[in-house]
Design an enzyme around this catalytic site. Structure first.
Site, mmCIF file in Angstrom:
data_model
loop_
_atom_site.group_PDB
_atom_site.id
_atom_site.type_symbol
_atom_site.label_atom_id
_atom_site.label_comp_id
_atom_site.label_asym_id
_atom_site.label_seq_id
_atom_site.Cartn_x
_atom_site.Cartn_y
_atom_site.Cartn_z
ATOM 1 N N GLU A 1 0.807 -1.227 0.000
ATOM 2 C CA GLU A 1 0.000 0.000 0.000
ATOM 3 C C GLU A 1 0.839 1.275 0.000
ATOM 4 O O GLU A 1 0.564 2.240 0.713
ATOM 5 C CB GLU A 1 -0.983 -0.027 1.175
ATOM 6 C CG GLU A 1 -1.978 -1.174 1.050
ATOM 7 C CD GLU A 1 -2.994 -1.280 2.163
ATOM 8 O OE1 GLU A 1 -3.936 -2.084 2.010
ATOM 9 O OE2 GLU A 1 -2.856 -0.560 3.173
ATOM 10 N N GLU B 1 -5.230 -8.204 -1.817
ATOM 11 C CA GLU B 1 -5.803 -8.119 -0.480
ATOM 12 C C GLU B 1 -7.190 -7.518 -0.578
ATOM 13 O O GLU B 1 -7.383 -6.498 -1.239
ATOM 14 C CB GLU B 1 -4.916 -7.251 0.425
ATOM 15 C CG GLU B 1 -5.394 -7.148 1.859
ATOM 16 C CD GLU B 1 -4.498 -6.244 2.708
ATOM 17 O OE1 GLU B 1 -3.264 -6.447 2.680
ATOM 18 O OE2 GLU B 1 -5.029 -5.338 3.372
#
Length: 539
Positions: free
Chosen positions: A195, A314
């Site tokens: 991320e 994810e």
């Protein structure tokens, strides 16, 4: 007394039936062409790094659930993974870019995560010891897991606020990979960072710098694995999709560097949203909140990285650890299975669920390791839905979500039906596009089937198929215990799915004749396996 009770039950059942709407729907499955294809390890679960004292929205749900603290010796934990035979596990998550590896010269002492006000996500760096790495790999080998491991992509950089600058220091990651090879551990793919794309979550790195570092990592991997017959894949960037950032990453890193493009999805919003159940049961939200992203990622890879595959690296539905009494309950399977169906149609090869253990969105209870409802939904998908994705047309209302794949390991097709309606029952007629094209309206008519029909047959009666000349389809109907969609227990064909004496339940189908109708109750899920469905694409 017996007669009165029987009469009462009949009247109650009749009132339930009369209160529901009966809808007829047609489905046309095109088995002539695959519109997309998944990997055999499409179902994936994550193991995160959160320390036990991490809390969010007032929920502290990561006790002993991380890669460092999970109780790997628990026999039920092993059995839940072994049930898939080859479950992909991604080790990674938000603290990933603060993990150092205690091998070579890491430059820092090997301490666990500790709270620190100005640290990333409020913590200092943590450490993976090689003894724990050994334990993890022994566990992965024993359970047959296919492993993707996320590497720290911030090592060596310095930050100016959320933006991290400077070149990545690959020495610690290189030492870990060398150790892994020396021990003979099989890591299927190495992922770089978590991320850090676009505007980032807690930290961000510019795409041009990220691409430069990926080229270095790829070179290291090629050098370290040059004698090996197996070459692990390089996965990146493991973040939220940002079109310009992703385009630049693929352009600057160049052909063949990134093997798999990964991105994250949390399209239900924050875990403290009190409207989550309504979002999950809203077909327009299920589609509109994510279809654009599926399409855009597919286009980005086609235009700028056609050599790469696409993974959802994810996805947990509601971000912030998932919502209690929603993310771990039956209702969440409507969102989860719908995501699996939609993503597969957009050339997603792997879909990683956050998480295996930990948070409210875990597939397993973090203390007992007993499966939550989504575990059984994932296991049924893995066992029944093959890699070939098929096109489906229907005249049903949007509340009936429909997906079709080639059946796994056999001929024919498997349908996934999700009935989001609180009132509507559906009686479904399935048409084969081959027969519709060749013979007008002639079709394969599959009539009513449910656990309530007197013609239903247990899977143990399969042997009758060869002797009586009839053909059957398999049906797996999932409903919530006691009709409560926020129940933590799924019911399969009338049987509650519970662990008994440490053993997982057997997922038996019911068998119904091909000439009986498909029937799906309100707020229920069904996998329908049709072995005799003519589908040239699945041959």
């Amino acid at each position: 007394m017996g007669f009165s009770l029987t009469l009462f039950l009949i009247l109650v059942s009749l009132s339930v039936i009369l209160s529901q709407e009966l809808n007829f729907a047609k489905i046309v499955v095109d088995g002539t062409t695959e519109i997309a294809e998944t990997d055999d390890t499409y179902i994936c679960a994550t193991i995160d790094w959160w320390p036990s004292d991490f809390c969010r929205y007032g929920f502290c749900t990561w006790q002993n659930a991380s890669a460092i603290t999970m109780e790997l010796s628990n026999p039920l934990l092993a059995k839940t993974i072994q049930a898939f035979k080859r479950l992909r596990i991604r080790v990674g998550g938000s603290p990933e870019d603060q993990v150092i590896y205690d091998v070579g010269n890491p430059g820092k002492p090997c301490h666990p995560f500790q709270r620190k006000g100005n640290g990333l996500f409020g913590y200092t760096t943590g450490c993976l010891s090689m003894s724990r790495w050994d334990e993890l790999n022994q566990f992965f080998s024993k359970t047959g897991a296919v492993v993707t491991f996320g590497l720290n992509a911030l090592n060596g950089r310095h930050n100016q606020g959320i933006l991290w600058l400077g070149d990545w220091d690959p020495s610690n990651a290189e030492a870990l990979i060398k150790y892994t090879i020396s021990k003979g551990y099989h890591i299927d793919s190495w992922e770089f960072g978590n991320e850090l794309s676009g505007s980032g979550i807690g930290a961000r790195v510019e795409a041009a710098q990220y691409a430069k570092d990926l080229i270095i990592l790829k070179k290291i991997m090629n050098e370290l694995y040059w004698k090996s017959s197996f070459k692990p894949k390089l996965v990146a960037p493991g973040g939220f999709y940002d079109k310009n950032w992703f385009n630049r990453l693929l352009q600057d890193s160049g052909s063949g560097v990134v093997n798999i493009v990964t991105y994250h999805i949390y399209n239900l919003g924050p875990a403290n949203d009190r409207n989550l159940v309504n979002k999950i049961l809203d077909p327009s939200h299920l589609s509109n909140s994510i279809l654009g992203t599926f399409t855009d990622v597919e286009q980005t890879v086609q235009e700028h990285g056609p050599w790469a595959s696409i993974w959802v690296g994810e996805s947990g539905g509601a971000f912030g650890g998932g919502a209690p009494n929603v993310s771990d309950r039956f209702v969440n399977s409507f969102w989860y299975l719908d995501q699996l169906g939609m993503a597969a149609k957009h050339n997603t090869k792997v879909y990683c669920r956050q998480s295996l253990v930990g948070g409210n969105y875990a597939l397993l209870n973090r203390t007992t390791f007993e499966p939550n409802p989504d575990y059984y939904s994932a296991l049924l998908w893995h066992r029944l839905m093959g890699t070939g994705v098929l096109e489906v047309d229907t005249d049903a209302s949007p509340e009936l979500r429909i997906y079709a794949h080639c059946s796994k390991g056999r001929g024919g097709v498997t349908l996934l039906l999700l009935n989001l309606s609180k009132q509507s029952e559906f009686i479904i007629t399935v048409y084969n596009r081959v027969n519709v094209n060749m013979q007008g309206k002639k079709s394969i008519l599959l009539k009513r089937s449910s656990k309530f029909g007197h013609k239903q047959k247990n899977s143990r009666d399969k042997k009758k198929k060869a002797s009586d000349g009839l053909s059957y389809r398999e049906e797996y109907h999932l409903t919530p215990k006691d009709g409560d969609i926020q129940s933590q227990t799924s019911v399969l064909n009338g049987n509650p799915l519970n662990v008994t004496n440490g053993e997982l339940p057997i997922l038996h189908p019911v068998l119904n004749d091909d000439n009986s109708p498909i029937y799906i109750l309100p707020l229920s899920i069904a996998f329908i396996v049709i072995p005799n469905f003519e589908a040239p694409a699945c041959a």
